[in-house]
Design a protein around this motif. Structure first.
Motif, PDB file in Angstrom:
ATOM      1  N   GLN A  28      10.743   6.782 -13.410  1.00 49.73           N
ATOM      2  CA  GLN A  28      11.336   7.849 -14.212  1.00 49.73           C
ATOM      3  C   GLN A  28      12.686   7.384 -14.754  1.00 49.73           C
ATOM      4  OE1 GLN A  28       9.662  11.638 -11.562  1.00 49.73           O
ATOM      5  NE2 GLN A  28      11.689  11.709 -12.501  1.00 49.73           N
ATOM      6  N   LEU A  29      12.739   7.137 -16.049  1.00 50.08           N
ATOM      7  CA  LEU A  29      13.989   6.762 -16.693  1.00 50.08           C
ATOM      8  C   LEU A  29      14.690   8.024 -17.193  1.00 50.08           C
ATOM      9  CD1 LEU A  29      12.625   3.684 -18.671  1.00 50.08           C
ATOM     10  CD2 LEU A  29      13.800   3.680 -16.457  1.00 50.08           C
ATOM     11  N   HIS A  30      15.889   7.871 -17.748  1.00 47.85           N
ATOM     12  CA  HIS A  30      16.688   9.010 -18.225  1.00 47.85           C
ATOM     13  C   HIS A  30      16.878  10.040 -17.100  1.00 47.85           C
ATOM     14  CE1 HIS A  30      16.293   7.668 -22.404  1.00 47.85           C
ATOM     15  NE2 HIS A  30      15.022   7.469 -22.150  1.00 47.85           N
ATOM     16  N   THR A  31      16.938   9.569 -15.869  1.00 43.15           N
ATOM     17  CA  THR A  31      17.033  10.484 -14.719  1.00 43.15           C
ATOM     18  C   THR A  31      18.244  10.127 -13.870  1.00 43.15           C
ATOM     19  OG1 THR A  31      14.620  10.720 -14.665  1.00 43.15           O
ATOM     20  CG2 THR A  31      15.842  11.395 -12.701  1.00 43.15           C
ATOM     21  N   SER A  32      19.236  10.996 -13.872  1.00 42.56           N
ATOM     22  CA  SER A  32      20.437  10.786 -13.062  1.00 42.56           C
ATOM     23  C   SER A  32      20.287  11.458 -11.705  1.00 42.56           C
ATOM     24  CB  SER A  32      21.667  11.359 -13.785  1.00 42.56           C
ATOM     25  OG  SER A  32      21.893  10.690 -15.006  1.00 42.56           O
ATOM     26  N   GLY A  69       0.770  -1.230   0.000  1.00 38.56           N
ATOM     27  CA  GLY A  69       0.000   0.000   0.000  1.00 38.56           C
ATOM     28  C   GLY A  69       0.802   1.281   0.000  1.00 38.56           C
ATOM     29  N   LEU A  70       2.107   1.184  -0.245  1.00 42.83           N
ATOM     30  CA  LEU A  70       2.951   2.385  -0.233  1.00 42.83           C
ATOM     31  C   LEU A  70       3.072   2.982  -1.638  1.00 42.83           C
ATOM     32  CD1 LEU A  70       5.900   1.191   2.046  1.00 42.83           C
ATOM     33  CD2 LEU A  70       3.754   2.254   2.728  1.00 42.83           C
ATOM     34  N   GLY A  71       3.213   4.291  -1.701  1.00 43.20           N
ATOM     35  CA  GLY A  71       3.538   4.953  -2.955  1.00 43.20           C
ATOM     36  C   GLY A  71       5.028   4.796  -3.218  1.00 43.20           C
ATOM     37  N   VAL A  72       5.394   4.598  -4.471  1.00 43.75           N
ATOM     38  CA  VAL A  72       6.800   4.342  -4.807  1.00 43.75           C
ATOM     39  C   VAL A  72       7.183   5.094  -6.075  1.00 43.75           C
ATOM     40  CG1 VAL A  72       8.579   2.587  -5.195  1.00 43.75           C
ATOM     41  CG2 VAL A  72       6.519   1.982  -3.910  1.00 43.75           C
ATOM     42  N   LEU A  73       8.388   5.658  -6.063  1.00 37.68           N
ATOM     43  CA  LEU A  73       8.973   6.287  -7.238  1.00 37.68           C
ATOM     44  C   LEU A  73      10.349   5.685  -7.473  1.00 37.68           C
ATOM     45  CD1 LEU A  73       9.250   8.473  -9.468  1.00 37.68           C
ATOM     46  CD2 LEU A  73      10.113  10.019  -7.677  1.00 37.68           C
ATOM     47  N   ILE A  74      10.574   5.168  -8.687  1.00 41.54           N
ATOM     48  CA  ILE A  74      11.890   4.635  -9.065  1.00 41.54           C
ATOM     49  C   ILE A  74      12.567   5.625 -10.006  1.00 41.54           C
ATOM     50  CG2 ILE A  74      13.145   2.794 -10.247  1.00 41.54           C
ATOM     51  CD1 ILE A  74      10.984   0.862  -9.541  1.00 41.54           C
ATOM     52  N   LEU A  75      13.846   5.887  -9.748  1.00 41.48           N
ATOM     53  CA  LEU A  75      14.656   6.739 -10.611  1.00 41.48           C
ATOM     54  C   LEU A  75      15.779   5.901 -11.217  1.00 41.48           C
ATOM     55  CD1 LEU A  75      15.085   9.756  -8.149  1.00 41.48           C
ATOM     56  CD2 LEU A  75      13.359   9.519  -9.953  1.00 41.48           C
ATOM     57  N   ASP A  76      15.998   6.041 -12.519  1.00 37.66           N
ATOM     58  CA  ASP A  76      17.075   5.296 -13.166  1.00 37.66           C
ATOM     59  C   ASP A  76      17.589   6.115 -14.346  1.00 37.66           C
ATOM     60  OD1 ASP A  76      18.011   2.076 -13.224  1.00 37.66           O
ATOM     61  OD2 ASP A  76      18.374   3.201 -15.063  1.00 37.66           O
ATOM     62  N   GLU A  77      18.899   6.112 -14.530  1.00 41.90           N
ATOM     63  CA  GLU A  77      19.497   6.938 -15.582  1.00 41.90           C
ATOM     64  C   GLU A  77      19.430   6.297 -16.966  1.00 41.90           C
ATOM     65  OE1 GLU A  77      23.566   7.545 -14.579  1.00 41.90           O
ATOM     66  OE2 GLU A  77      24.118   5.426 -14.720  1.00 41.90           O
TER      67      GLU A  77
END
Length: 408
Positions: A74-78, A24-32
């Motif tokens: 979110q891809l393309h994100t350093s 039930g948690l909100g999640v944001l993934i960042l990857d370059e």
């Protein structure tokens, strides 16, 4: 809602995100990178039961599951920097600054470079780059190549290149120098290969490896190792030859190969030219842990884990509140172990976020990591369990010192 942030969309990061979202948690993934999956994308090998492990397919499955659960990716994100201000972690990207109470670093691993004369020529690349070109982008790195560096990673990728109908002339050693050391020593390389002999398609190689259990037999094996190598997947594995130069005018044209003695020293006058239009350099992997260092995590050099790793416990928690690690940042292992660690990290994040009733799941997930480790088909470091024990001992020392400080 304050979302958990995960840096890294590899098997550890995606598995952690799925676990958090299921709780039930909100999640944001960042990857370059431009695709999710991390190093999982390049993997392709046959399992002992005859089935195929397809990293691209596994990545798609994890990605689709995460999206269906509402995970933002979110891809393309350093990520340029992280720091803690009051109780929140500040994550700085090129586009924005994001805040979270729970931050997981799952940045994976990077390849160690091995300098070889001529390595700046077009057509020279890391072995991992050749794997990505072939398995991810479906582009051949060349028609005929030489792989410099004989280890678990290069052996697995050589097999993958062969499956793509690329001619691999040989796997050979780098020339002995202050930087190559163990990677250029025939006996030490043989030791490492004994741990992946089960991957060899040749029954003779598998059978012969059983006799290499003591120092005497290893010395005999290295001394009388065929100068032209032993073939696996029809590729010569040359423990008694080393590349002393990569040559070519505007691009790679070949390598200068020389015979070495049992200690890795070049035998003068033994040089020969091997034609090739690409060269892969395989220096092994090390944990990509710069962000954890920036955050202020204590580190330990554990050779059995591939390098410096941040101090963490078996629940994937670091010494810093709200900061977690999972995957190859904790030590070089396979994708299945990384994914299992991601599940544990996700459950730990859920626990610290106030989700009740996950303690039993955390305990079970820790056991699952051990099971994946014990049954790993490819083990990058044979003494990885010893390395994990070292880190847990250091964690115990940290907890004791922290408790002593509190009760003074």
């Amino acid at each position: 809602m304050n979302k958990a942030i995960i840096i890294g969309a590899g098997p550890a990061g995606l598995s952690a995100a799925i676990t958090c979202a299921q709780k039930g948690l909100g999640v944001l993934i960042l990857d370059e990178y431009m695709k999710p999956g991390g190093r999982l994308l390049g993997q392709l090998y046959e399992e002992p039961d005859g089935s195929w492990w397809n990293g691209v397919k596994e990545s798609h499955n994890l990605y689709n599951q995460a999206i269906e659960l509402g995970v933002q990716i979110q891809l393309h994100t350093s990520v340029n920097n992280i720091e803690k201000i009051d109780r929140e972690w500040m994550v700085y990207t090129e586009k924005e600054t994001i805040q979270t109470n729970h931050l997981l670093i799952a940045t994976g691993a990077a390849e160690s470079p091995v300098p070889v004369p001529g390595w700046t020529l077009p057509g020279v690349m890391s072995v991992g780059a050749a794997q990505v070109m072939t398995n991810v982008h479906r582009v051949k790195p060349g028609e005929r190549g030489v792989i410099i560096g004989i280890n678990v990673l290069s052996s697995a990728i050589a097999m993958e290149l062969k499956l793509a109908e690329i001619d691999v002339a040989c796997l050979t050693l780098p020339k002995m120098n202050e930087l190559t050391l163990d990677a250029a020593h025939p006996k030490k390389v043989m030791n490492s290969l004994l741990h992946v002999s089960h991957m060899a398609p040749s029954p003779l190689v598998k059978f012969g490896s059983k006799f290499m259990k003591n120092e005497f037999m290893k010395n005999i094996g290295v001394t009388f190792y065929p100068k032209n190598g032993v073939k696996m997947w029809d590729i010569p594995i040359q423990l008694r030859k080393a590349v002393i130069e990569i040559y070519g005018d505007a691009q790679v044209e070949g390598v200068l190969l020389a015979t070495v003695d049992k200690n890795g020293e070049v035998i003068k006058g033994s040089e020969e030219r091997i034609a090739a239009d690409f060269v892969c350099i395989a220096g092994g992997l090390y944990p990509l842990a710069e962000l954890a260092a920036v955050a202020g995590c204590p580190f330990y050099l554990v050779e059995e884990l591939g390098g410096y790793v941040p101090l963490h416990n078996d629940r994937m928690e670091t010494t810093l509140d709200g900061l977690y690690v999972a995957g190859n940042i904790t030590g070089i292992e396979g994708a299945k172990v990384a994914a299992a660690q991601g599940v544990t990290a996700g459950l730990s994040i859920a626990h610290h976020s106030g989700v009740e009733g996950v303690e039993a799941e955390i305990t079970e997930s820790i056991r699952a990591i051990e099971d994946k480790r014990d049954n790993a088909y490819i083990q990058f470091h044979p003494d990885v369990k010893k390395g994990k024990e070292i880190i847990q001992e250091k964690w115990g020392e940290y907890e004791k010192s922290a408790n002593d400080f509190l009760f003074k």
